[in-house]
Design an enzyme around this catalytic site. Sequence first.
Site, PDB file in Angstrom:
ATOM      1  CD  GLU A 135      -0.635  -5.705   5.922  1.00 21.25           C
ATOM      2  OE1 GLU A 135      -0.510  -6.221   4.795  1.00 21.25           O
ATOM      3  OE2 GLU A 135      -0.947  -4.500   6.083  1.00 21.25           O
ATOM      4  CB  CYS A 178      -0.956  -0.054   1.185  1.00 19.13           C
ATOM      5  SG  CYS A 178      -2.345   1.058   1.016  1.00 19.13           S
ATOM      6  CG  HIS A 198      -3.298  -3.726   3.368  1.00 17.38           C
ATOM      7  ND1 HIS A 198      -2.324  -3.080   4.089  1.00 17.38           N
ATOM      8  CD2 HIS A 198      -3.985  -2.753   2.722  1.00 17.38           C
ATOM      9  CE1 HIS A 198      -2.422  -1.765   3.888  1.00 17.38           C
ATOM     10  NE2 HIS A 198      -3.410  -1.544   3.062  1.00 17.38           N
TER      11      HIS A 198
END
Lengths: 235, 80
Positions: free
Chosen positions: A205, A86, A203
């Site tokens: 994660e 990002c 994302h």
Amino acid sequence: MKFGVVTFPGSNCDYDAYAAVRHVVGEEVEFLWHKSNDLLGSDVIILPGGFTYGDYLRSGAIAKFSPIMESVIKFANSGGKVIGICNGFQVLTESGLLPGALIRNEHLRFSCKYVHLKVSNNQTVYTSACKQGDVLKIPIAHGEGNYYNFDGDIKTLEDNNQIIFRYCDENGDVNEQSNPNGSINNIAGISNKEGNVLGMMPHPERAVEKILGSTDGLKLFESLQMAFSKTSIGG
Amino acid sequence: MSSKKTVFVRLKEGVLDPQGVTIHKSLKQMGYDDFVSVKSGKFFELEIKADADNIDQMVNEVSEKLLSNPVIENFTVEKN
């Protein structure tokens, strides 16, 4: 394998990345402070999401001059693994580690939702745990994720297989309806020519546990684990 | 004493300018039909020490390195 997660002023996904690596993936991880130039022996650097320096001037534009980035750029240029997620992707393009730019979403809105990604190249250290064409469900959260580059440079990216992820629908069709921000050719993530630097708007994660809605983000970390275990076996 | 330079940063031809497009739409909604297009951009006023050397070169340098992103933007420098 040791991860280093950079914390810039305005980073807000650094703890998510840290938690994913340490508590879910189970690898060693440390925070790297933006004012330091010490990568603390990290094997993989993560530039996390957020709004470094308030996104002043342009997203990622100020972060590139921080002391830690000097070391990250050297590390990347000597083959070190660097992932920008990002805002981290924006920092990588601004730093010149990845080509192109990320501009305002076509519809001008901040988009925060799950999207589907098609793995367009599984021959990288970040995607080797995927099959070519796999569809991953991973969330996005950005206002400036619209990948832009010149036609010639897009062709170079295509020719070199540097486009790693494309936005698609749940069936894996890459089409206009599944493009959340106007990115050229539905580009969601690219690598440098050498393949050691990856930038992606979604994302991974945030997609590492069932309770989060998807575990597809783990594929990226599993790929790295595979790559590093091979390296260590080979000496 | 100091001198001033203004750096104008504009999106390159062909780069999508959603802000400009939205402002243009808004103008139309307000009843202004005579505007063909709107382009957004930004400018920076730099105040420079009077005794600085190679001001033009320095301003060009920072415009390239920091104030603009050469992938998507052009810049011009104006003396005040």
